[in-house]
Write an enzyme that holds these catalytic residues in place. Structure first.
Site, PDB file in Angstrom:
ATOM      1  N   HIS A  66       0.809  -1.217   0.000  1.00 15.95           N
ATOM      2  CA  HIS A  66       0.000   0.000   0.000  1.00 15.95           C
ATOM      3  C   HIS A  66       0.846   1.274   0.000  1.00 15.95           C
ATOM      4  CE1 HIS A  66       0.135   1.102   4.405  1.00 15.95           C
ATOM      5  NE2 HIS A  66       0.217  -0.203   4.606  1.00 15.95           N
ATOM      6  N   GLU A 204      -5.233   1.572   2.642  1.00 13.71           N
ATOM      7  CA  GLU A 204      -5.088   0.394   3.509  1.00 13.71           C
ATOM      8  C   GLU A 204      -5.244   0.770   4.967  1.00 13.71           C
ATOM      9  OE1 GLU A 204      -3.028  -2.559   6.090  1.00 13.71           O
ATOM     10  OE2 GLU A 204      -2.598  -0.427   5.825  1.00 13.71           O
ATOM     11  N   GLU A 205      -4.723   1.942   5.335  1.00 13.46           N
ATOM     12  CA  GLU A 205      -4.688   2.325   6.747  1.00 13.46           C
ATOM     13  C   GLU A 205      -6.067   2.666   7.313  1.00 13.46           C
ATOM     14  OE1 GLU A 205      -2.327   1.925   8.678  1.00 13.46           O
ATOM     15  OE2 GLU A 205      -0.436   2.040   7.595  1.00 13.46           O
ATOM     16  N   ASP A 227       3.717  -6.081   3.733  1.00 10.43           N
ATOM     17  CA  ASP A 227       3.506  -5.006   4.698  1.00 10.43           C
ATOM     18  C   ASP A 227       4.549  -5.139   5.794  1.00 10.43           C
ATOM     19  OD1 ASP A 227       2.350  -2.804   6.017  1.00 10.43           O
ATOM     20  OD2 ASP A 227       0.321  -3.500   5.618  1.00 10.43           O
ATOM     21  N   HIS A 315       3.983   3.162  13.397  1.00 12.50           N
ATOM     22  CA  HIS A 315       3.063   4.298  13.502  1.00 12.50           C
ATOM     23  C   HIS A 315       3.657   5.425  14.335  1.00 12.50           C
ATOM     24  CE1 HIS A 315      -0.935   2.428  11.961  1.00 12.50           C
ATOM     25  NE2 HIS A 315       0.115   1.991  11.286  1.00 12.50           N
TER      26      HIS A 315
END
Length: 348
Positions: A66, A204-205, A227, A315
């Site tokens: 992504h 995607e997130e 990923d 993140h």
């Protein structure tokens, strides 16, 4: 260390901004890269990019990574010119203190997340934080802010990507480091038997949205998603909670909270790694989802597998991956795709 891959491209991908639904700048880079390495490139209505290498057989494989990074959207500008934000993706509000951001308005504007100095905090104020509690200070008066920024403008973290020992650290390694691995595999692969669709996905997130649409449009015989995954191999975390470890190689996913990969697929990924002497480890991720799930049952059931790059501090703006793990992921993906000819039986 001198990395055995194109670090400049990886740095450009990670430093470029692209939140869910607004992946435009990254998409242009991907189209350029795939245009040079695949037979044809197309973009769908959501913004997913698919670069296809036509194989000699009717058998097709989709590879997905992504393009979007977690970020924000401006939801309110107060009378003093401070911005209130809505999150695009999963944020821990604690990591936002004292960070720089870029607000993509009439022009790109630098701002900072404001915070109250600790000298003035009492115990009651030092509690749990929410993203909605944070404000962005642009260092301008309200009138100038109103000219530059509007509700709906998107916001990304402002951070450079650097070499750090044997590792790479910066923002948006989730998932640009895997997008990079996919682009490198497309560059390195030679005359595959199968038709291969290299899919750079969107959103995607915020719920694996782009890959779900592509599962119908591409309709492959097999899908492999890439990923990042959790590497909590740091002090204060017990070994059983590490999931993966930096430096132990590409991670072959067995499960996460969105998918249980097809056993015959992950076993063959392991076999290809062993035969090629490629460093690898197995991944059992207790939570989190990936594009793998978007392909598994969207347009009828298909076999799926997934490769992950172990990454610390997910993140945040200091996501960190090991250079050898990145190289191993490129090598394993390339070797696997070159060996796909439609003769491997993934039926149950």
């Amino acid at each position: 260390m001198a990395f055995e891959f194109d670090f400049d491209l990886l740095r450009d991908l990670t430093e470029t901004s692209g939140v869910p639904g607004y992946e435009d700048r990254v998409r242009e880079m991907v189209r350029d890269e795939l245009g040079a390495t695949t037979d044809h490139v197309r973009t769908d209505a959501m913004g997913n990019v698919v670069g296809t290498i036509e194989g000699d057989s009717d058998y097709s494989v989709a590879v997905a990574a992504h393009m979007d990074e977690i970020g924000f959207m401006v939801k309110h500008i107060d009378d003093d010119g401070f911005l209130k934000l809505d999150a695009l993706g999963g944020w821990d509000a604690r990591v936002l203190r004292a960070q720089r951001v870029t607000v993509h308005g009439e022009e790109d504007v630098t701002g900072v997340f404001g915070s109250v100095p600790p000298h003035t905090l009492d115990d009651a104020e030092d509690g749990e934080e929410e993203v909605g509690d944070r404000v962005v200070d642009l260092g301008r008066d309200a009138e100038e802010v109103e000219e530059l920024v509007s509700v709906g403008d998107v916001v990304t973290m402002n951070q450079s990507t650097i070499e750090m020992g044997d590792s790479v650290t910066g923002k948006a390694l989730d998932d640009r480091v895997c997008l990079f691995a996919m682009l490198e595999a497309a560059r390195e692969i030679e005359d595959p038997d199968a038709t291969i669709h290299f899919c750079a996905t969107v959103q995607e997130e915020v719920g694996i949205r782009g890959a779900t649409a592509l599962g119908v449009d591409v309709d492959p015989d097999l899908a492999i998603a890439l990923d990042v995954t959790i590497a909590s191999d740091i002090p204060g975390v017990s070994e059983e909670d590490h999931v993966t470890a930096l430096g132990d190689g590409a991670a072959i996913k067995l499960k996460d909270s969105s998918v249980i990969t097809t056993p015959k697929v992950h076993k063959r990924l392991k076999s290809v790694a062993e035969d090629g002497g490629i460093e690898h480890q197995l991944e059992v991720l207790p939570s989190g989802g990936t594009d793998t799930a978007g392909f598994q049952n969207t347009n009828g059931a298909i076999p799926v597998g997934a490769l992950s790059i172990p990454t610390r501090y997910l993140h945040t703006v200091t996501e960190t991956a090991n250079g050898d793990d990145i190289r191993a992921t490129i090598d394993l993906l390339t070797a696997f795709l070159e060996s796909e000819d439609g003769d491997h039986d993934y039926s149950l």
